[in-house]
Motif scaffolding. Sequence first.
Motif, PDB file in Angstrom:
ATOM      1  N   SER A   1       0.857  -1.173   0.000  1.00  5.99           N
ATOM      2  CA  SER A   1       0.000   0.000   0.000  1.00  5.99           C
ATOM      3  C   SER A   1       0.897   1.227   0.000  1.00  5.99           C
ATOM      4  N   PRO A   2       0.333   2.431  -0.140  1.00 10.29           N
ATOM      5  CA  PRO A   2       1.178   3.633  -0.103  1.00 10.29           C
ATOM      6  C   PRO A   2       1.993   3.768   1.178  1.00 10.29           C
ATOM      7  N   GLU A   3       1.516   3.166   2.269  1.00  8.91           N
ATOM      8  CA  GLU A   3       2.234   3.244   3.538  1.00  8.91           C
ATOM      9  C   GLU A   3       3.223   2.094   3.706  1.00  8.91           C
ATOM     10  N   LEU A   4       3.511   1.356   2.617  1.00  7.18           N
ATOM     11  CA  LEU A   4       4.375   0.180   2.724  1.00  7.18           C
ATOM     12  C   LEU A   4       5.790   0.553   3.172  1.00  7.18           C
ATOM     13  N   GLU A   5       6.311   1.652   2.683  1.00  7.18           N
ATOM     14  CA  GLU A   5       7.668   2.049   3.046  1.00  7.18           C
ATOM     15  C   GLU A   5       7.782   2.269   4.548  1.00  7.18           C
ATOM     16  N   ARG A   6       6.780   2.934   5.125  1.00 10.74           N
ATOM     17  CA  ARG A   6       6.778   3.130   6.572  1.00 10.74           C
ATOM     18  C   ARG A   6       6.685   1.796   7.297  1.00 10.74           C
ATOM     19  N   SER A   7       5.858   0.897   6.783  1.00 13.27           N
ATOM     20  CA  SER A   7       5.693  -0.414   7.399  1.00 13.27           C
ATOM     21  C   SER A   7       6.995  -1.201   7.357  1.00 13.27           C
TER      22      SER A   7
ATOM     23  N   LYS B   1      10.026  -0.010   7.280  1.00 18.26           N
ATOM     24  CA  LYS B   1      10.969   0.584   8.221  1.00 18.26           C
ATOM     25  C   LYS B   1      10.693   0.107   9.645  1.00 18.26           C
ATOM     26  N   ILE B   2       9.407   0.053  10.001  1.00 18.04           N
ATOM     27  CA  ILE B   2       9.045  -0.463  11.330  1.00 18.04           C
ATOM     28  C   ILE B   2       9.447  -1.920  11.461  1.00 18.04           C
ATOM     29  N   LYS B   3       9.212  -2.688  10.411  1.00 18.72           N
ATOM     30  CA  LYS B   3       9.570  -4.100  10.413  1.00 18.72           C
ATOM     31  C   LYS B   3      11.076  -4.277  10.588  1.00 18.72           C
ATOM     32  N   GLU B   4      11.858  -3.508   9.859  1.00 20.28           N
ATOM     33  CA  GLU B   4      13.315  -3.606   9.957  1.00 20.28           C
ATOM     34  C   GLU B   4      13.791  -3.216  11.351  1.00 20.28           C
TER      35      GLU B   4
ATOM     36  N   THR C   1      -2.086  -0.781  18.049  1.00 23.58           N
ATOM     37  CA  THR C   1      -1.429   0.347  17.388  1.00 23.58           C
ATOM     38  C   THR C   1      -0.258  -0.124  16.534  1.00 23.58           C
ATOM     39  N   VAL C   2       0.519  -1.090  17.049  1.00 25.26           N
ATOM     40  CA  VAL C   2       1.621  -1.656  16.255  1.00 25.26           C
ATOM     41  C   VAL C   2       1.080  -2.330  14.998  1.00 25.26           C
ATOM     42  N   ILE C   3      -0.029  -3.050  15.130  1.00 22.96           N
ATOM     43  CA  ILE C   3      -0.627  -3.718  13.971  1.00 22.96           C
ATOM     44  C   ILE C   3      -1.129  -2.695  12.963  1.00 22.96           C
ATOM     45  N   MET C   4      -1.699  -1.599  13.448  1.00 19.87           N
ATOM     46  CA  MET C   4      -2.155  -0.554  12.535  1.00 19.87           C
ATOM     47  C   MET C   4      -1.005  -0.008  11.690  1.00 19.87           C
ATOM     48  N   LEU C   5       0.152   0.186  12.318  1.00 21.73           N
ATOM     49  CA  LEU C   5       1.299   0.741  11.611  1.00 21.73           C
ATOM     50  C   LEU C   5       1.989  -0.291  10.732  1.00 21.73           C
TER      51      LEU C   5
END
Length: 839
Positions: free
Chosen positions: A200-206, A208-211, A506-510
């Motif tokens: 999704s458009p927020e994939l890059e943010r996701s 980064k959180i994953k890393e 909240t973590v799941i949302m991000l």
Amino acid sequence: MSEGSTKSNGGLAKTESMEMRWALKDEEGSSDELDESIGRSSFEEEDDDDDDDSEHQRLVRTGPRVDSFDVEALEVHGFEMNGYEEESSCCRSIVLALQTLGVVFGDVGTSPLYTFDIMFNKYPVTKKEDVLGALSLVLYTLILIPLLKYVLIVLWGNDDGEGGIFALYSVICRYAKASLLPNQLPSDQRISSFRLKVPSPELERSLKIKETLETSSILKKLLLILVLLGISMIIVDGVATPAMSVMSAVNGFKVGLSSVNEGEVVMITVAFLVVLFSIQRFGTSKVGLALGPALFIWFCCLAGIGIYNLINYGYEALRAFNPVYIYRFFKSNPSQAWLSLGGCLLCATGSEAMFADLCYFSVKSVQFTFILLVLPCLILGYLGQAAFLLENLTDYEQVFFLSIPSRVFWPVMCVATIASLIASRAMTTAIFSIIKQATALQCFPRLKIIHTSRKFMGQIYIPVVNWLLLVSCLAFVLTFGSINEIGNAYGIAEVGVMIMTTILVTVIMLLIWQINIVLVLSFFTLVLGIELLFFSSLLANVVDGSWVLLVFAFIVFLIMYIWNYGSKLKYETEVKQKLSMDFLLKLGCNLGTVRAPGIGLLYNELVRGVPAIFGHFLTTLPAVHSMVIFVCIKYVPVPVVPQSERFLFRRVGPKNYHMFRCIARYGYKDVRKENHQAFEQLLIDSLEKFIRREAQELLLESDHYDSDTDSDVINPSPPSCSRYLVDPNGGLYSLSMPLIQGEKPPLFEPSTSFDEVREDEDVDSLVEKELSFVHKAKESGVVYLLGHGDIRARKDSWFVKKLVINYFYSFFRKNCRRGIETLNVPHTKVMQVAMTYMV
């Protein structure tokens, strides 16, 4: 499954049923060309991390996928309710609604019995505006926490129908390697039930959180600590809920019979609690269907009494829907209003039980029942009590029972008692479900789990936990003996669970839902701010006795953390001390001993390599079986693993060693009901399929090199990436010659020599010969080789580590249930060897 169906763990994202898959950067083929073959023959160890392949991979969209569900699960009628249901009949919907009432909503449904009593315990009511302010607080607490947070948001955070804090944790571990136990495999991501979300458009943010989460051991430990704290609070909630619900109902006897005193109320409560925990073994569906109609009558009583009081005492209570009365309540009585928040929170008790008990029902059934029946009846019940209080300001104790019309007092009293028993069951069944999840994820010692229903998956009963809760609950009631003292401890347990759930959602949302950051921050700030406000109010009264339950919660937390810590140390030590392939190759095909006819299933926890305990078997026993299979029972962070993807085989050593590694993968919701004979048959059938598939791969490989390479070339270079795909395990997959529909054969295997293929032209005869060897070995008998590995702290370790490992963890391991006991293997087929690791 239809293309437009929405998955439970991503309902808010409103995406189609798609999948995220890994592919080469220069790969232009279709998504079907990315399927990995489950069987792979290799005797080289796969010690590379998943990140080694990340440079050559990217995320791509795939089309809708029809999942191959577990064969056993297809025969379970309750499985389709967890996100896979079709249109149900009217009769079926009524039965489901009754069961939902009987299991999920008992706790929140009985909150009118005690909410106003606890709110006005410290400071009695003095004026009507106090009543309206307290009522307004209750109404908006019901709207913000059970309705907005749980029913409309948190329920969608379930893991394919499985609810609770550990379901949230497993979802996070599936999308990011957040688990502290290093047993993840790249092949786990190919399990169809992983169902990773589309970009999704927020994939890059996701990403980064994953890393960040995967590279930070501190964040991993912090996440685990938050989860374990939440679980310990839920278990404490399971102690406080029966005590609070049953005692508040039994208090009605003091209103109906003036001769009943506080001591008699306690004894009657103890008797009811003993009966309550004794019927838990009959299962959720049986008891839920039996008590569902009773709880339906209870909600009708709440609504009816509320309407009666509104008509009889006036409609002034309706003014409480104006939130201005909350402001006036805090302005005129700041300390009273702040301390009353702890009692106000009790109107939302059972919200976490709604989520944790979700494994028994579907999201829509819970939402439908709560919005259309439970919430309106609760609001009417509280409005009726407030209407009574507005005209009787001095009767602020036992408000509910005093507001009941005298002609129907005893019938309502009986229904209230039954409803309180049902409320207690709701939290207990939720604890059973959560402990099973925690056990599968190595966060709780293994206990005996009884599956109480043949029709509904996930309905379980844990005897040890049931009786432990009973003893703790009785001690709690006998110690405090009053709902006013129990209420504060009850509220602390409830709000503690709510706070942990808010953080995880909240973590799941991000990370997973990839929702806009503004919406996520709004949710987090609003909900967590409200819950922290409630928590501050409850902490003010912790000296009244609530600290006893907090100590109990801390003990439960230590048990879970010590078990996880010890399991992690044991696994890491086994990985370090595993046998090298060079050592086995030097021993030869006879492994330096005598190979006796038969199959030896050596149970171990390693997903890679040969466990050191096998070397102990070789040095201890005079002979070893002609065929050895290293069996690893592994739980992956998914609810269900399809039967067709249950076993993952690899060959260990050359073919004449007749050694294999088998990883039996289970989801934390999977039902392991098969006996040892059924398990053996499934394992041997899967092994035969692996051997045949391996032979077909060698044939394809031989044909390819006979036609495309020069005969003088011994080690040809791999073909270009335009026609072949290298999987994360090192195999090369052809994109043009499918072996089986939906599978692509690996062409290059480290364990396979091309010279062998050329010398052995009749591959079919070799396959039949090896299959015949397998059958003869099975006829000779199957023996379970159990390596009882124990760990001890080194002499130079810290005192705390020695205490934790040598005493606490050792005690838990000696008294917990072993995984092999699930298969009911006769003692005559079990052979054990003990080994101690120094950590």
